[in-house]
Design a protein around this motif. Structure first.
Motif, PDB file in Angstrom:
ATOM      1  N   GLY A 108       6.235   4.914 -16.697  1.00 56.57           N
ATOM      2  CA  GLY A 108       4.876   4.667 -16.652  1.00 56.57           C
ATOM      3  C   GLY A 108       4.707   3.352 -16.050  1.00 56.57           C
ATOM      4  N   GLY A 109       3.574   2.688 -16.056  1.00 54.85           N
ATOM      5  CA  GLY A 109       3.473   1.218 -15.356  1.00 54.85           C
ATOM      6  C   GLY A 109       3.222   1.403 -14.075  1.00 54.85           C
ATOM      7  N   GLU A 110       3.035   0.129 -13.301  1.00 59.08           N
ATOM      8  CA  GLU A 110       2.647  -0.148 -11.956  1.00 59.08           C
ATOM      9  C   GLU A 110       3.964   0.225 -11.180  1.00 59.08           C
ATOM     10  OE1 GLU A 110      -0.961  -1.489 -10.841  1.00 59.08           O
ATOM     11  OE2 GLU A 110      -0.855   0.037 -11.972  1.00 59.08           O
ATOM     12  N   GLN A 111       3.740   0.624 -10.167  1.00 63.21           N
ATOM     13  CA  GLN A 111       4.774   0.866  -8.996  1.00 63.21           C
ATOM     14  C   GLN A 111       4.205   0.678  -7.807  1.00 63.21           C
ATOM     15  OE1 GLN A 111       6.412   4.980 -10.075  1.00 63.21           O
ATOM     16  NE2 GLN A 111       7.893   4.030 -11.345  1.00 63.21           N
ATOM     17  N   PRO A 112       5.000  -0.119  -6.692  1.00 60.78           N
ATOM     18  CA  PRO A 112       4.632  -0.402  -5.499  1.00 60.78           C
ATOM     19  C   PRO A 112       4.524   0.683  -4.481  1.00 60.78           C
ATOM     20  CG  PRO A 112       6.674  -1.187  -5.732  1.00 60.78           C
ATOM     21  CD  PRO A 112       6.501  -0.739  -7.024  1.00 60.78           C
ATOM     22  N   VAL A 113       3.690   0.812  -3.507  1.00 63.25           N
ATOM     23  CA  VAL A 113       3.564   1.740  -2.407  1.00 63.25           C
ATOM     24  C   VAL A 113       3.240   0.980  -1.188  1.00 63.25           C
ATOM     25  CG1 VAL A 113       2.208   3.553  -1.251  1.00 63.25           C
ATOM     26  CG2 VAL A 113       2.631   3.768  -3.965  1.00 63.25           C
ATOM     27  N   VAL A 114       3.868   1.311  -0.054  1.00 64.85           N
ATOM     28  CA  VAL A 114       3.800   0.698   1.047  1.00 64.85           C
ATOM     29  C   VAL A 114       3.212   1.608   2.259  1.00 64.85           C
ATOM     30  CG1 VAL A 114       5.079  -0.636   3.061  1.00 64.85           C
ATOM     31  CG2 VAL A 114       5.623  -1.129   0.697  1.00 64.85           C
ATOM     32  N   VAL A 115       2.377   1.081   2.743  1.00 64.52           N
ATOM     33  CA  VAL A 115       1.876   1.980   4.068  1.00 64.52           C
ATOM     34  C   VAL A 115       1.881   1.124   5.197  1.00 64.52           C
ATOM     35  CG1 VAL A 115      -0.275   3.309   4.934  1.00 64.52           C
ATOM     36  CG2 VAL A 115       0.092   3.272   2.620  1.00 64.52           C
ATOM     37  N   ALA A 116       2.510   1.633   6.299  1.00 66.19           N
ATOM     38  CA  ALA A 116       2.861   1.031   7.537  1.00 66.19           C
ATOM     39  C   ALA A 116       2.577   1.726   8.601  1.00 66.19           C
ATOM     40  CB  ALA A 116       4.141   0.662   7.483  1.00 66.19           C
ATOM     41  N   GLU A 117       1.956   0.904   9.654  1.00 63.95           N
ATOM     42  CA  GLU A 117       1.599   1.764  11.067  1.00 63.95           C
ATOM     43  C   GLU A 117       2.897   1.484  12.038  1.00 63.95           C
ATOM     44  OE1 GLU A 117      -1.822   0.062  12.859  1.00 63.95           O
ATOM     45  OE2 GLU A 117      -3.250   0.858  11.191  1.00 63.95           O
ATOM     46  N   VAL A 118       3.235   2.594  12.746  1.00 63.14           N
ATOM     47  CA  VAL A 118       4.414   2.251  13.467  1.00 63.14           C
ATOM     48  C   VAL A 118       3.991   2.546  15.095  1.00 63.14           C
ATOM     49  CG1 VAL A 118       5.942   2.866  11.833  1.00 63.14           C
ATOM     50  CG2 VAL A 118       4.879   4.875  13.139  1.00 63.14           C
ATOM     51  N   ALA A 119       4.747   1.939  15.907  1.00 63.65           N
ATOM     52  CA  ALA A 119       4.240   1.989  17.192  1.00 63.65           C
ATOM     53  C   ALA A 119       4.605   3.600  17.992  1.00 63.65           C
ATOM     54  CB  ALA A 119       5.197   0.978  18.208  1.00 63.65           C
ATOM     55  N   ALA A 120       3.707   3.808  18.841  1.00 62.08           N
ATOM     56  CA  ALA A 120       3.929   5.269  19.309  1.00 62.08           C
ATOM     57  C   ALA A 120       5.472   5.543  19.996  1.00 62.08           C
ATOM     58  CB  ALA A 120       3.141   5.470  20.463  1.00 62.08           C
ATOM     59  N   GLU A 121       6.144   4.588  20.319  1.00 60.77           N
ATOM     60  CA  GLU A 121       7.391   4.695  20.730  1.00 60.77           C
ATOM     61  C   GLU A 121       8.604   4.902  19.677  1.00 60.77           C
ATOM     62  OE1 GLU A 121       6.388   0.330  21.418  1.00 60.77           O
ATOM     63  OE2 GLU A 121       5.491   2.319  21.568  1.00 60.77           O
ATOM     64  N   SER A 122       8.257   4.767  18.725  1.00 61.40           N
ATOM     65  CA  SER A 122       9.451   4.858  17.371  1.00 61.40           C
ATOM     66  C   SER A 122      10.050   6.062  17.450  1.00 61.40           C
ATOM     67  CB  SER A 122       8.626   4.775  16.224  1.00 61.40           C
ATOM     68  OG  SER A 122       7.762   5.682  15.977  1.00 61.40           O
ATOM     69  N   GLY A 123       9.412   7.165  18.049  1.00 59.28           N
ATOM     70  CA  GLY A 123      10.444   8.531  18.304  1.00 59.28           C
ATOM     71  C   GLY A 123      10.560   8.971  16.954  1.00 59.28           C
TER      72      GLY A 123
END
Length: 595
Positions: free
Chosen positions: A510-525
Motif C-alpha cells: 500500500g501507500g503512495e507510488q509514482p506514475v509518469v505520463v510522458a508525451e513522445v514525438a511522432a518520430e519515436s517509431g
C-alpha cells in the motif's frame, strides 16, 4: 504623478505620438509582414473602444476579451482601462481548441465574471455568434469586434475616475492545481508591479537610450500574466517599443524567437524553461552562424521550474552567437502578486546550489537548485510552515508568503478563498501575507523555488518534487518532449484509503507510488518499450524510486494551463478514470475511484 497606465498612455501619446509602441510579426518571421502601432494611434483606438464601452455600461462592469494574437488585443485591453471597465482576458476558442472543453471553460469564465460585454476579433465574434444559442447566458451579452468601432468614436471618450483601489482587470489563474479563479488586480497593483519590473530588469533611462527604446521581443500570449504584465504593459509603462508575435508561430518554428531577438536587438526577452529547451533542439550551426544575440541583456526564465542544465546548455550553445551567460535571468512571480516577486541582478549570472553541498556556485552540472533572485524593493518574502503558520529559518523549505503593494485585492466574488489565500498573518509581522502555494527556501536573501505544495509526492516519508521526476524522465530519451511530462502519485494498495488503483502484480504494497505520463514525438517509431524501460531506470537511479507505471501518449495529450503549466491533477484524474490514450498498453489498468 501617473495614477494609472491610462495616464501614462495619454502622456506618451502627447510627447511622442509617432514612436512605435508595438510591432507585430504577422507570420512570426522577422522578414515577413510587420504591423506597427504608434503611441498616437494606440491612444486613439483605445479611446474609441473606451467610448463605445462607456455608452453601454457603467464603470466597474466587466468585459471579456477574446482575441487572436495581435495588436487588437492591446487596444481592447487599454480601451477597457480607459473606460473604467474591468478587463477579463480570455483564451479564444479557435482552430483545434474550438472544442467542448474550451467552450465550457470560456462559458464558465464569462459567467463567473458576470460579464456585460465581449470584445474580440472579427473571427472570434462571428464564431461566438454561431454558437450563442447553444451556450446558456451568452445570448444576452453584447458582443463587438473592436476593429469595427470607428475612430471617430474616440471624440466622445470621457476620462474615467480611477483610484489606486479601482479594479483594472481580472486575471484568471492558470488552474494548475485547482479551478481557475479571477484575481482582482487594481490600478495600484499594476503601477507598483511595473515599478518592480522596471527596477529588477534594469530598464533604466540609460538602458532605454542604449537600445533606442527597443526593450522587448515576445511571443508570450498576451492574455496570460507573464505576457501581459511583462512585455506588453512594461513597454507602455516605459514609453518604449516591443516586438510581438504569436506563440503558435514560435511553437511551429522555435528559431523565430532568437531570430527576432537578433533582428530587433531588444534589451529583454524570455519565457518558461521549455522555450529555451525548444530553441536548443533547433540550434543548427546554420542558425547560430546568422544570429547576433550580443544586445540581449535579460533572458528571463519563469512560470515553471528553471533547470540548471538548461541554463548551462543555452549559454554554451548560443554563446557562439554572442549570447552572454550573465544575461540568464531566473525569476519568480504569480498572478496573485500581479506578476513579478523576485529577480536577479542584471549582468550577474544566476546563483546555483550544488546537489551535495550548500556552497553556492555557478555552472556545474550537478546543481540542484536555481536562485530566482531577491525580492524587489517594497515586497516582503518569507518562508512559512504551511501547517503551523510560523516563519521558518534560513535554508528551511516551506511555503512562500508575499506581502506588498503588488499583492492583488483578492479573488473575484470568493470571500472564503480570499481570506484563506490573501489574509495570512505571522507573529512579528504587521503585514497581511499572500500564501502562494509554492514551496521554497531563502538563502542569503535569495529565493529558491522547489515545487508546488499540493503537487508534492511523499513516499516512505521522503518528499519528492514531481518536476524532478519529470526532468529525469525527459532526459532518458530524445523522443520525449520537453515540458510535456506529468509525474504524480497514486495509492498503491488494493484497499487503499483513496481507492485509487487496483494492484496488478507490482508488489502489492500500500501507500503512495509514482506514475509518469510522458508525451513522445511522432518520430519515436516502435521504441515505446525501450523508452519506458529507460524512464524507469533513470528515475530509479536518480531518485531511488520504483515507478508504478509509465504511460506514453501522443503530443498534445497532457492537459496544460493557459500559460503552459502541466496540470498534474487533471492528468492523474484522466489516468485513474482510464481516459488516457496510451501508445503502449498500460501496465496498470482500471481505477475504482479518483482521488
Amino acid at each position: 504623478m501617473a495614477r494609472s497606465l491610462v495616464d501614462l498612455l495619454t502622456e506618451h501619446a502627447a510627447h511622442h505620438p509617432g514612436r512605435t509602441a508595438y510591432r507585430y510579426l504577422v507570420t512570426g518571421d522577422s522578414d515577413g509582414e510587420v504591423r506597427n502601432l504608434t503611441y498616437g494611434r494606440l491612444a486613439e483606438r483605445s479611446r474609441a473602444v473606451a467610448a463605445w464601452l462607456q455608452e453601454r455600461g457603467p464603470a466597474g462592469s466587466r468585459a471579456v476579451l477574446l482575441y487572436p494574437p495581435g495588436l487588437e488585443f492591446v487596444c481592447g485591453y487599454l480601451g477597457c482601462l480607459s473606460a473604467g471597465v474591468v478587463a477579463v482576458p480570455g483564451v479564444p476558442p479557435q482552430g483545434r481548441a474550438r472544442n467542448h472543453r474550451a467552450l465550457t471553460r470560456m462559458q464558465r469564465l464569462i459567467a463567473d465574471a458576470d460579464a456585460q460585454v465581449i470584445l474580440g476579433g472579427r473571427e472570434e465574434i462571428a464564431a461566438l455568434d454561431a454558437v450563442a444559442e447553444h451556450l446558456p447566458g451568452l445570448d444576452g451579452i453584447a458582443r463587438v469586434a473592436t476593429e469595427d468601432i470607428p475612430d471617430e468614436a474616440a471624440s466622445a471618450w470621457r476620462e474615467p475616475d480611477l483610484t489606486a483601489d479601482s479594479i483594472a482587470f481580472l486575471q484568471y489563474t492558470s488552474g494548475s492545481t485547482s479551478a481557475p479563479r479571477g484575481v482582482m488586480v487594481t490600478h495600484g497593483n499594476l503601477l507598483d508591479n511595473q515599478r518592480i519590473i522596471t527596477e529588477r530588469l534594469g530598464h533604466t533611462p540609460d538602458a532605454i537610450a542604449e537600445h533606442d527604446h527597443e526593450m522587448f521581443v515576445s511571443w508570450l500570449p498576451a492574455y496570460h500574466d507573464m505576457g501581459l504584465i511583462g512585455p506588453t504593459l512594461n513597454t507602455l509603462h516605459l514609453g518604449a517599443t516591443a516586438t510581438l508575435f504569436s506563440p503558435l508561430h514560435f511553437l511551429e518554428r522555435p528559431a523565430r524567437w532568437p531570430t527576432a531577438v537578433s533582428r530587433y536587438r531588444p534589451h529583454t526577452s524570455g519565457g518558461p524553461n521549455f522555450a529555451y529547451e525548444l530553441c536548443l533542439r533547433h540550434a543548427t550551426p546554420e542558425l547560430l552562424d546568422r544570429l547576433d544575440l550580443s544586445s540581449w541583456k535579460v533572458a528571463f526564465n519563469g512560470a515553471e521550474p528553471v533547470r540548471p542544465a538548461t541554463l548551462r546548455r543555452f549559454a554554451e550553445t548560443f554563446g557562439e552567437a554572442g549570447f552572454r551567460r550573465a544575461a540568464l535571468y531566473p525569476c519568480y512571480g504569480l498572478a496573485e502578486a500581479t506578476l513579478m516577486v523576485t529577480g536577479g541582478s542584471v549582468g550577474t549570472p544566476p546563483t546555483l546550489l550544488a546537489a551535495a553541498e550548500d556552497t553556492p556556485h555557478a555552472g556545474e552540472s550537478d546543481a540542484a537548485a536555481v536562485s530566482c533572485g531577491r525580492p524587489a524593493t517594497g515586497l516582503t518574502v518569507v518562508i512559512a510552515d504551511p501547517e503551523r503558520q510560523e516563519e521558518l529559518s534560513e535554508g528551511e523549505v516551506g511555503e512562500i508568503w508575499v506581502a506588498g503593494a503588488s499583492v492583488a485585492k483578492g479573488y473575484w466574488r470568493n470571500a472564503l478563498a480570499t481570506r484563506e489565500t490573501f489574509r495570512a498573518t505571522l507573529p512579528g509581522h504587521d503585514s497581511r501575507f499572500l500564501r502562494t502555494g509554492d514551496l521554497g527556501f531563502l538563502r542569503g536573501g535569495e529565493l529558491f523555488v522547489t515545487g508546488r505544495l499540493k503537487d508534492l509526492i511523499v513516499i516512505d516519508g521522503r518528499n519528492h518534487y514531481p518536476q524532478d521526476l519529470e526532468l529525469s524522465a525527459e532526459l532518458s530519451h530524445p523522443a520525449l518532449r520537453p515540458g510535456c511530462t506529468a509525474a504524480f502519485a497514486v495509492n498503491g494498495g488494493a484497499d487503499g484509503a483513496d481507492g485509487d488503483v487496483r494492484d496488478v502484480g507490482h508488489g502489492g504494497v500500500g501507500g503512495e507510488q509514482p506514475v509518469v505520463v510522458a508525451e513522445v514525438a511522432a518520430e519515436s517509431g516502435g521504441e515505446s518499450e525501450k523508452i519506458i524501460d529507460l524512464i524507469r531506470a533513470m528515475i530509479g537511479e536518480a531518485h531511488g524510486l520504483a515507478v508504478r507505471d509509465v504511460v506514453l501518449v501522443h503530443s498534445g495529450t497532457i492537459p496544460k494551463t493557459s500559460s503552459g503549466k502541466i496540470q498534474r491533477r487533471a492528468t492523474r484524474a484522466a489516468y485513474l478514470d482510464g481516459t488516457l490514450v496510451a501508445l503502449a498498453p498500460l501496465a496498470v489498468t482500471g481505477a475504482s475511484a479518483s482521488g
